[in-house]
Design a protein around this motif. Structure first.
Motif, PDB file in Angstrom:
ATOM      1  N   CYS A  92       0.838  -1.195   0.000  1.00 53.24           N
ATOM      2  CA  CYS A  92       0.000   0.000   0.000  1.00 53.24           C
ATOM      3  C   CYS A  92       0.882   1.257   0.000  1.00 53.24           C
ATOM      4  CB  CYS A  92      -0.900  -0.013   1.231  1.00 53.24           C
ATOM      5  SG  CYS A  92      -1.896   1.474   1.417  1.00 53.24           S
ATOM      6  N   CYS A  95       0.238   2.959   3.656  1.00 48.26           N
ATOM      7  CA  CYS A  95       0.669   2.406   4.950  1.00 48.26           C
ATOM      8  C   CYS A  95       1.681   1.282   4.839  1.00 48.26           C
ATOM      9  CB  CYS A  95      -0.546   1.916   5.733  1.00 48.26           C
ATOM     10  SG  CYS A  95      -1.264   0.387   5.083  1.00 48.26           S
ATOM     11  N   CYS A 141      -7.460  -0.805   0.987  1.00 45.21           N
ATOM     12  CA  CYS A 141      -6.491  -1.376   1.924  1.00 45.21           C
ATOM     13  C   CYS A 141      -7.206  -1.539   3.257  1.00 45.21           C
ATOM     14  CB  CYS A 141      -5.289  -0.446   2.069  1.00 45.21           C
ATOM     15  SG  CYS A 141      -4.178  -0.946   3.415  1.00 45.21           S
ATOM     16  N   CYS A 144      -5.419   0.758   6.238  1.00 44.18           N
ATOM     17  CA  CYS A 144      -5.532   2.219   6.347  1.00 44.18           C
ATOM     18  C   CYS A 144      -6.785   2.756   5.660  1.00 44.18           C
ATOM     19  CB  CYS A 144      -4.287   2.897   5.786  1.00 44.18           C
ATOM     20  SG  CYS A 144      -4.138   2.817   3.984  1.00 44.18           S
TER      21      CYS A 144
END
Ligand code: FE
Length: 184
Positions: A92, A95, A141, A144
């Motif tokens: 990601c 994050c 995701c 996050c």
């Protein structure tokens, strides 16, 4: 201005729906792909930041896609880089959670990075998206809650799952697989 932006976004949306199916797909199937399960999954996010923190951490383009559910233009720089990348993991861009693997890449000809499966399913969340009057399955995701793209199923691609995770390249960061240690 909003009308222009909405129109642009709608154009991108329709391109996502219509432009990515295999060329041999019949027109009806191209416009009505079946959707994966739409139950909201993996809703426990563990990475939480304020809007100001996200703006500081992300580039403006990453912020627009990950935090405002934007869409990058097809066949852009990130997609060209994606096509050239070898073995590795896609994490990601917000994050760092492991999301996709080069092992699941396939060429859908749609202009966005495509995978037929997540590398780490627990880090990927899906939920129903009814924006612009079209029902799709959004991919986020799970760590996050960053917007990644959408997933489509049953389009006729010759992959093990016939799912297409259509992901914004800007939302991902590529981590190349370490080179094999040379044996003497
Ligand atoms: Fe994330």
């Amino acid at each position: 201005m909003n009308r222009i932006r909405t129109g642009f976004a709608l154009g991108i949306t329709l391109a996502v729906l219509a432009g990515c199916a295999p060329k041999e797909m019949p027109p009806t199937a191209m416009t009505t792909p079946s959707q994966p399960a739409t139950a909201d999954t993996n809703t426990t996010s563990t990475v939480t930041k304020t809007d100001a923190e996200w703006r500081k951490r992300l580039t403006p383009e990453q912020y627009h896609i990950l935090r405002e559910a934007g869409t990058e233009r097809p066949h852009g720089k990130a997609y060209e880089e994606f096509k050239a990348q070898g073995a590795g993991t896609y994490v990601c861009g917000g994050c760092g959670a492991e999301l996709f693997s080069s092992a699941h890449k396939f060429d859908s000809h749609c202009g966005w990075p495509s995978f037929y499966d997540p590398a780490n399913a627990k880090n990927v969340r899906t939920r129903e998206d009814r924006a612009f009057g079209v029902t799709r399955v959004e991919v986020l995701c799970a760590k996050c809650n960053g917007h990644l793209g959408h997933v489509f199923k049953g389009e006729g691609f010759p992959t093990p799952t016939d799912q297409r995770y259509c992901i914004n390249g800007v939302a991902l960061k590529f981590v190349p697989k370490p080179a094999e240690a040379k044996t003497p």
